[in-house]
Design a protein around this motif. Structure first.
Motif, PDB file in Angstrom:
ATOM      1  N   ASN A  76      -4.994  -0.262   4.601  1.00  0.00           N
ATOM      2  CA  ASN A  76      -4.818  -0.975   3.248  1.00  0.00           C
ATOM      3  C   ASN A  76      -5.859  -0.872   2.149  1.00  0.00           C
ATOM      4  N   ARG A 109       1.371   5.184   5.358  1.00  0.00           N
ATOM      5  CA  ARG A 109       1.548   5.065   3.997  1.00  0.00           C
ATOM      6  C   ARG A 109       2.745   5.919   3.417  1.00  0.00           C
ATOM      7  N   GLU A 113       5.525   3.737   1.200  1.00  0.00           N
ATOM      8  CA  GLU A 113       5.730   4.133   0.132  1.00  0.00           C
ATOM      9  C   GLU A 113       6.832   4.918  -0.534  1.00  0.00           C
ATOM     10  N   LEU A 191      -2.612  -1.641  -0.625  1.00  0.00           N
ATOM     11  CA  LEU A 191      -1.187  -1.203  -0.867  1.00  0.00           C
ATOM     12  C   LEU A 191      -0.386  -1.732  -1.871  1.00  0.00           C
TER      13      LEU A 191
END
Length: 241
Positions: A76, A109, A113, A191
């Motif tokens: 994060n 991630r 994303e 994030l």
């Protein structure tokens, strides 16, 4: 005030960046002398993954979760942030730190994303709930909340969602201490902050849900009841849109 375009399909995505305290065997040597940290709030967010799994299942939402300790690399935090690596890893040569990022940070991630980007490109409006928990006491100071919602107060969609979720939870569980942007500020690095920079408020609303770990530590009926109330109150808010 409702801020989401009614023509957009609103989709919930749940993430949990600090869901465990696992140490891959090939990195175990890095935690010699730091073992106690793994079991502390520094090592993970107790209860966060349990809540995230139940929330995703109940609301039929995708879940992206990680169980490797944040002391290896904090999923994060942004690349370059001073807290990306802990005292157990920040002393490593740059090459080794980059290998840790490539193996443990980028897959999580990238998946999260990528899911956001794909759905937003398809015309969906994303509600992102990141499940976290916080230690009841930090540096000798007792935290004065049971549940907190972290969001960007400049984003009307996030303000509206948190307000309605908080009101609905208070109606169902009037004895809980509920606060917004506590015990941290929602505009900090993370994030959700990254996604806000990429997408406007009509397309993305990011909420970091913070639950006091005293419920997790106590366990039993109070912890189960809190999970149920959080999930049911969010479901009611999502259904009202």
């Amino acid at each position: 005030m409702r801020t989401t375009d009614a023509s957009l399909k609103r989709s919930l995505i749940v993430t949990c960046e600090h869901g465990g305290r696992e140490v891959p065997p090939y990195h175990a040597h890095l935690f010699a002398g730091h073992e106690a940290l793994l079991d502390s709030h520094r090592g993970w967010d107790p209860g966060a993954l349990e809540l995230a799994r139940e929330m995703a299942a109940a609301l039929q939402a995708p879940l992206f979760a990680a169980t490797t300790t944040r002391l290896l690399v904090d999923l994060n935090r942004s690349i370059g942030h001073r807290q990306l690596h802990s005292e157990a890893t920040r002393h490593l040569p740059r090459k080794h730190r980059e290998e840790i990022v490539a193996r443990h940070y980028r897959p999580h991630r990238g998946a999260v994303e990528g899911e956001f980007e794909r759905r937003i490109a398809a015309g969906e409006s994303i509600v992102h709930v990141a499940s976290h928990s916080f230690t009841p006491e930090l540096n000798g100071k007792v935290r004065q909340a049971d549940v907190g919602w972290l969001y960007d107060p400049r984003r009307a969609s996030e303000v509206d969602l948190c307000r309605r979720w908080m009101v609905e939870l208070a109606r169902r569980a009037p004895g809980l201490r509920l606060r917004r942007n506590y015990p941290y500020q929602g505009r900090g690095d993370g994030l959700a902050s990254l996604m806000r920079r990429r997408h406007g408020g009509e397309a993305y609303a990011g909420i970091e849900l913070e639950v006091n770990q005293r419920f997790v530590l106590a366990g039993g009926a109070p912890w189960q009841r809190l999970r149920n109330e959080l999930i049911e109150s969010l479901a009611a808010v999502m259904a009202a849109d």
